[in-house]
Design an enzyme around this catalytic site. Structure first.
Site, PDB file in Angstrom:
ATOM      1  N   PHE A   1       5.949 -39.630  13.668  1.00 26.41           N
ATOM      2  CA  PHE A   1       4.564 -40.110  13.705  1.00 26.41           C
ATOM      3  C   PHE A   1       4.455 -41.456  12.977  1.00 26.41           C
ATOM      4  O   PHE A   1       5.126 -41.676  11.963  1.00 26.41           O
ATOM      5  CB  PHE A   1       3.642 -39.078  13.055  1.00 26.41           C
ATOM      6  CG  PHE A   1       2.190 -39.346  13.316  1.00 26.41           C
ATOM      7  CD1 PHE A   1       1.635 -39.084  14.557  1.00 26.41           C
ATOM      8  CD2 PHE A   1       1.378 -39.876  12.333  1.00 26.41           C
ATOM      9  CE1 PHE A   1       0.290 -39.341  14.807  1.00 26.41           C
ATOM     10  CE2 PHE A   1       0.037 -40.131  12.573  1.00 26.41           C
ATOM     11  CZ  PHE A   1      -0.508 -39.862  13.814  1.00 26.41           C
TER      12      PHE A   1
ATOM     13  N   ASP B   1       7.596 -32.956   7.364  1.00 22.35           N
ATOM     14  CA  ASP B   1       6.200 -33.093   7.755  1.00 22.35           C
ATOM     15  C   ASP B   1       5.868 -31.864   8.600  1.00 22.35           C
ATOM     16  O   ASP B   1       6.463 -31.657   9.665  1.00 22.35           O
ATOM     17  CB  ASP B   1       6.019 -34.384   8.557  1.00 22.35           C
ATOM     18  CG  ASP B   1       4.585 -34.618   9.006  1.00 22.35           C
ATOM     19  OD1 ASP B   1       3.858 -33.634   9.260  1.00 22.35           O
ATOM     20  OD2 ASP B   1       4.192 -35.789   9.144  1.00 22.35           O
TER      21      ASP B   1
ATOM     22  N   TYR C   1      -6.508 -30.244   9.238  1.00 27.55           N
ATOM     23  CA  TYR C   1      -7.572 -30.300  10.242  1.00 27.55           C
ATOM     24  C   TYR C   1      -7.085 -29.929  11.636  1.00 27.55           C
ATOM     25  O   TYR C   1      -7.871 -29.905  12.576  1.00 27.55           O
ATOM     26  CB  TYR C   1      -8.231 -31.685  10.277  1.00 27.55           C
ATOM     27  CG  TYR C   1      -7.282 -32.852  10.153  1.00 27.55           C
ATOM     28  CD1 TYR C   1      -6.518 -33.279  11.228  1.00 27.55           C
ATOM     29  CD2 TYR C   1      -7.148 -33.514   8.940  1.00 27.55           C
ATOM     30  CE1 TYR C   1      -5.649 -34.343  11.104  1.00 27.55           C
ATOM     31  CE2 TYR C   1      -6.282 -34.585   8.803  1.00 27.55           C
ATOM     32  CZ  TYR C   1      -5.526 -34.989   9.887  1.00 27.55           C
ATOM     33  OH  TYR C   1      -4.655 -36.036   9.752  1.00 27.55           O
ATOM     34  N   LYS C   2      -5.808 -29.587  11.774  1.00 30.23           N
ATOM     35  CA  LYS C   2      -5.289 -29.154  13.073  1.00 30.23           C
ATOM     36  C   LYS C   2      -5.418 -27.640  13.174  1.00 30.23           C
ATOM     37  O   LYS C   2      -6.487 -27.109  13.436  1.00 30.23           O
ATOM     38  CB  LYS C   2      -3.845 -29.626  13.232  1.00 30.23           C
ATOM     39  CG  LYS C   2      -3.682 -31.146  13.152  1.00 30.23           C
ATOM     40  CD  LYS C   2      -2.246 -31.551  13.351  1.00 30.23           C
ATOM     41  CE  LYS C   2      -2.015 -33.045  13.079  1.00 30.23           C
ATOM     42  NZ  LYS C   2      -2.767 -33.915  13.972  1.00 30.23           N
TER      43      LYS C   2
END
Length: 409
Positions: free
Chosen positions: A129, A206, A231-232
């Site tokens: 990412f 991660d 928040y996922k």
């Protein structure tokens, strides 16, 4: 054209879904036909409305500053322990909540490379990412280190063999994602961690795209450090704080660079100099975002009730359904699957590939079907198992087919 087995029907799959009852606990919207982006922002739970209201009227409105002594001061640690126990396979005292993913990555990457003096390289894959890559570029420039890049198949991910080829006596730290944000590839965490350790390096994972959807055993796998967002699949809401895991054996030897009063040994001493706290509190900096932590409690309750193994089973069923439906109905338009077909190597999203998917995504959003687009040609179907039905997925994929059919005329 190669014949494909017809996919199981969405109706049958929903009728036999043991987790189907959980869907009704989430807030539904008449402005959404199909929500296929739960791996970016999870739906809120109905109970969170009452929890937030109670927080405002009681914890904040009535108890006021007394709530710091009564609960808020310890909340980053107590909530961290819940996240660790329910989703990470982590014993108490190793997980803390606070800051954004970016800030926690910076803190722990800096701490890790400083704990390996004399080593000059950090290993990461090119398809990680952007935040992870950008933070590493900045830390490397700041500390005079070299990045060693791993090139991967963008439809796959990083393997232990690729890591073994990249690490060596100069490696200070390896930074990888358990689930690749683009392809959904699930890395072999214990095998890769062992390779990093054999080279004398620390290992940072991660877990943003795995926490809450893929069973994880950080303690058993010997992981050093992990960072994830909430928040996922933890449904903490937009901008909810991230969390960090640091193995107990390493905590006293890692010195994070952003010294703030909340990370001090005596928070209220107002001392002339900084002395780091023991344990995970040392990784805090400023005042923790208490309000952003509140919604997570409800989703952790739900994950614990459903069980992470059952959640994983539904996740695999949903992603398998997407792949089967794509083979049967979208392949004729040139759509290919950009995620692993082997279930054990696939997280909770599937990326489909087509040169016109940027345009298709825009048209889907206009029709209230919400996936997301991943450059250059990926349509990412994100499936949060507890809030997603097979019928909803089929509605979205049917519109993808109809749009492609219209565009091909």
């Amino acid at each position: 054209m190669t014949a494909h087995t017809a996919p199981r029907t969405a109706a049958d799959l929903d009728a036999n879904d043991p987790l189907a009852g959980f869907v009704s606990r989430f807030i539904q919207s008449d402005q959404v036909v199909a929500y296929l982006d739960g791996n970016s922002l999870g739906r809120p739970l109905k109970t969170t409305v009452d929890r937030l209201g109670g927080f405002v009227t009681h914890d904040w409105g009535s108890r006021l500053i007394r709530s710091w002594d009564e609960q808020w001061m310890e909340l980053p640690l107590t909530l961290g322990d819940r996240i660790g126990r329910i989703t990470l396979g982590a014993a108490a005292g190793q997980t803390v909540v606070g800051d954004s993913t970016t800030v926690l990555l910076y803190k722990l990457i800096r701490a890790a490379v400083d704990a390996r003096p004399g080593r000059t390289e950090i290993v990461i894959d090119r398809d990680n990412f952007p935040t992870d890559r950008f933070i590493l570029e900045g830390v490397a420039a700041e500390r005079g280190l070299t990045l060693r890049w791993i090139d991967t198949d963008p439809q796959g991910g990083v393997t232990a063999e690729l890591v073994a080829d990249a690490v060596g006596m100069n490696t200070a730290l390896v930074v990888l994602s358990q689930v690749a944000y683009r392809s959904g590839f699930v890395a072999d965490v214990p095998a890769i961690t062992a390779v990093a350790h054999a080279a004398g390096a620390l290992m940072l994972w991660d877990v943003c795209h795995s926490a809450g959807s893929v069973p994880t055993s950080l303690d058993a796998w010997g992981v050093d450090i992990a960072v994830g967002c909430s928040y996922k699949y933890l449904n903490g809401g937009p901008g909810a704080p991230a969390f960090a895991y640091v193995a107990s054996k390493l905590q006293s030897s890692l010195n994070q660079p952003i010294w703030g009063w909340m990370g001090a040994a005596d928070v209220f001493a107002m001392a002339d100099g900084f002395v780091a706290a023991e344990g995970m509190r040392r990784f805090l900096s400023g005042t923790p975002p208490v309000l952003g932590m509140v919604p997570m409690e409800d989703m952790l309750d739900l994950i614990e009730e459903a069980g992470l193994d059952a959640i994983r089973s539904k996740s695999l069923a949903l992603t398998t359904f997407v792949i089967e439906w794509t083979d049967a109905h979208l392949a004729q338009f040139g759509v290919t699957v950009g995620s692993p077909r082997r279930g054990e190597r696939r997280g909770s999203h599937v990326t489909l590939l087509h040169p016109r998917f940027r345009e298709v995504t825009r048209l889907l959003w206009e029709r209230d079907v919400i996936p997301d687009f991943r450059f250059p040609t990926g349509l990412r179907i994100g499936l949060s198992p507890l809030s997603t039905t097979f019928a909803e997925v089929e509605l979205g994929l049917t519109l993808v087919r109809d749009i492609l059919d219209q565009l091909s005329d």
